[in-house]
Design a protein around this motif. Structure first.
Motif, mmCIF file in Angstrom:
data_model
loop_
_atom_site.group_PDB
_atom_site.id
_atom_site.type_symbol
_atom_site.label_atom_id
_atom_site.label_comp_id
_atom_site.label_asym_id
_atom_site.label_seq_id
_atom_site.Cartn_x
_atom_site.Cartn_y
_atom_site.Cartn_z
ATOM 1 N N GLY A 171 0.793 -1.220 0.000
ATOM 2 C CA GLY A 171 0.000 0.000 0.000
ATOM 3 C C GLY A 171 0.825 1.270 0.000
ATOM 4 O O GLY A 171 0.321 2.340 0.336
ATOM 5 N N THR A 172 2.087 1.187 -0.376
ATOM 6 C CA THR A 172 2.954 2.360 -0.411
ATOM 7 C C THR A 172 2.636 3.177 -1.660
ATOM 8 O O THR A 172 2.774 2.684 -2.774
ATOM 9 C CB THR A 172 4.432 1.948 -0.422
ATOM 10 N N PRO A 173 2.196 4.426 -1.493
ATOM 11 C CA PRO A 173 1.854 5.259 -2.655
ATOM 12 C C PRO A 173 3.090 5.888 -3.288
ATOM 13 O O PRO A 173 4.140 5.986 -2.651
ATOM 14 C CB PRO A 173 0.965 6.345 -2.041
ATOM 15 N N PRO A 174 2.969 6.325 -4.534
ATOM 16 C CA PRO A 174 4.076 7.042 -5.167
ATOM 17 C C PRO A 174 4.352 8.359 -4.430
ATOM 18 O O PRO A 174 3.424 9.083 -4.066
ATOM 19 C CB PRO A 174 3.566 7.324 -6.582
ATOM 20 N N HIS B 203 -1.187 2.016 5.777
ATOM 21 C CA HIS B 203 -1.392 2.690 4.494
ATOM 22 C C HIS B 203 -2.580 3.648 4.515
ATOM 23 O O HIS B 203 -3.063 4.066 3.483
ATOM 24 C CB HIS B 203 -1.533 1.660 3.366
ATOM 25 N N ILE B 204 -3.037 4.016 5.719
ATOM 26 C CA ILE B 204 -4.132 4.988 5.866
ATOM 27 C C ILE B 204 -3.512 6.343 6.218
ATOM 28 O O ILE B 204 -2.871 6.496 7.251
ATOM 29 C CB ILE B 204 -5.136 4.570 6.953
ATOM 30 N N HIS B 205 -3.708 7.314 5.329
ATOM 31 C CA HIS B 205 -3.164 8.659 5.512
ATOM 32 C C HIS B 205 -4.319 9.618 5.800
ATOM 33 O O HIS B 205 -5.377 9.522 5.181
ATOM 34 C CB HIS B 205 -2.449 9.138 4.235
ATOM 35 N N TYR B 206 -4.097 10.561 6.709
ATOM 36 C CA TYR B 206 -5.081 11.603 7.011
ATOM 37 C C TYR B 206 -4.486 12.958 6.641
ATOM 38 O O TYR B 206 -3.319 13.233 6.930
ATOM 39 C CB TYR B 206 -5.455 11.608 8.499
ATOM 40 N N LYS C 106 -11.232 20.740 7.181
ATOM 41 C CA LYS C 106 -11.712 19.493 6.576
ATOM 42 C C LYS C 106 -10.645 18.416 6.733
ATOM 43 O O LYS C 106 -9.455 18.690 6.593
ATOM 44 C CB LYS C 106 -12.011 19.651 5.079
ATOM 45 N N ILE C 107 -11.081 17.209 7.009
ATOM 46 C CA ILE C 107 -10.161 16.085 7.127
ATOM 47 C C ILE C 107 -10.520 15.049 6.074
ATOM 48 O O ILE C 107 -11.677 14.652 5.941
ATOM 49 C CB ILE C 107 -10.205 15.461 8.536
ATOM 50 N N MET C 108 -9.491 14.647 5.319
ATOM 51 C CA MET C 108 -9.640 13.624 4.287
ATOM 52 C C MET C 108 -8.797 12.417 4.686
ATOM 53 O O MET C 108 -7.709 12.569 5.245
ATOM 54 C CB MET C 108 -9.154 14.152 2.933
ATOM 55 N N SER C 109 -9.327 11.247 4.400
ATOM 56 C CA SER C 109 -8.603 10.009 4.640
ATOM 57 C C SER C 109 -8.321 9.358 3.289
ATOM 58 O O SER C 109 -9.221 9.222 2.459
ATOM 59 C CB SER C 109 -9.446 9.070 5.510
ATOM 60 N N LEU C 110 -7.083 8.970 3.082
ATOM 61 C CA LEU C 110 -6.643 8.335 1.846
ATOM 62 C C LEU C 110 -6.117 6.957 2.203
ATOM 63 O O LEU C 110 -5.186 6.825 2.990
ATOM 64 C CB LEU C 110 -5.546 9.170 1.180
ATOM 65 N N ILE C 111 -6.746 5.925 1.637
ATOM 66 C CA ILE C 111 -6.323 4.550 1.890
ATOM 67 C C ILE C 111 -5.812 3.975 0.576
ATOM 68 O O ILE C 111 -6.569 3.800 -0.373
ATOM 69 C CB ILE C 111 -7.475 3.700 2.446
ATOM 70 N N ILE C 112 -4.513 3.707 0.549
ATOM 71 C CA ILE C 112 -3.858 3.199 -0.651
ATOM 72 C C ILE C 112 -3.681 1.684 -0.523
ATOM 73 O O ILE C 112 -3.227 1.200 0.501
ATOM 74 C CB ILE C 112 -2.471 3.849 -0.843
ATOM 75 N N GLN C 113 -4.056 0.976 -1.561
ATOM 76 C CA GLN C 113 -3.800 -0.457 -1.665
ATOM 77 C C GLN C 113 -3.194 -0.705 -3.027
ATOM 78 O O GLN C 113 -3.014 0.224 -3.811
ATOM 79 C CB GLN C 113 -5.102 -1.245 -1.482
ATOM 80 N N PHE D 158 -11.904 9.367 1.536
ATOM 81 C CA PHE D 158 -13.043 9.649 2.410
ATOM 82 C C PHE D 158 -12.964 11.080 2.921
ATOM 83 O O PHE D 158 -11.907 11.524 3.361
ATOM 84 C CB PHE D 158 -13.054 8.709 3.624
ATOM 85 N N GLU D 159 -14.074 11.787 2.866
ATOM 86 C CA GLU D 159 -14.182 13.075 3.534
ATOM 87 C C GLU D 159 -14.845 12.775 4.872
ATOM 88 O O GLU D 159 -15.960 12.269 4.922
ATOM 89 C CB GLU D 159 -15.011 14.068 2.735
ATOM 90 N N MET D 160 -14.129 13.071 5.945
ATOM 91 C CA MET D 160 -14.605 12.742 7.276
ATOM 92 C C MET D 160 -15.647 13.777 7.734
ATOM 93 O O MET D 160 -15.623 14.922 7.290
ATOM 94 C CB MET D 160 -13.434 12.693 8.265
ATOM 95 N N THR D 161 -16.533 13.370 8.628
ATOM 96 C CA THR D 161 -17.538 14.281 9.159
ATOM 97 C C THR D 161 -16.846 15.295 10.059
ATOM 98 O O THR D 161 -15.733 15.092 10.543
ATOM 99 C CB THR D 161 -18.618 13.529 9.952
#
Length: 128
Positions: free
Chosen positions: A72-75, A97-100, A106-113, A120-123
């Motif tokens: 899950g390592t992103p470029p 591999h979960i990045h915030y 605003k908080i975004m979550s990026l999950i790379i596989q 995801f846009e978090m509440t």
């Protein structure tokens, strides 16, 4: 006429196999469908996203060959692009591999596989 059909089909199959969605930094980036301020690679193909929960306001799922390896390592170029759009990674909140990322509250979550990533846009009431 029938003799020409097979060569035409073979050429068409070769052309279509060349149209693979694959990560390259040179192709550039576009706005995510769930947040216009968050970049995704231009050639990422959107698929059915995960369901939202009380912690997730919006979600998007993309397929893109080469976006992540087996772990899950992103470029690195993609992570740099996210920061150039004004997002700050909350490195102390990263889990595997979960990045915030945070920008203007605003908080975004990026999950790379491997070959797929979720965004995801978090509440607003999420506690990380």
């Amino acid at each position: 006429m029938k003799r020409l059909l097979l060569p035409i089909l073979l050429v068409a199959a070769g052309v279509m196999s060349g149209c693979v969605y694959e990560y390259t930094d040179e192709d550039g980036y576009r706005m995510a469908v769930i947040n216009e301020g968050f970049p995704v690679p231009k050639n990422a193909y959107e698929v059915k996203p995960e369901d939202c929960t009380t912690e997730i306001a919006k979600s998007a799922k993309y397929k893109l060959k080469g976006i992540g390896d087996e772990e899950g390592t992103p470029p690195e170029e993609y992570l740099e692009e996210i920061q150039s759009w004004g997002w700050t990674e909350l490195e102390d909140k990263r889990v595997g591999h979960i990045h915030y990322y945070e920008k203007k509250g605003k908080i975004m979550s990026l999950i790379i596989q491997e070959n797929v990533f979720d965004l995801f846009e978090m509440t607003d009431n999420i506690e990380l």
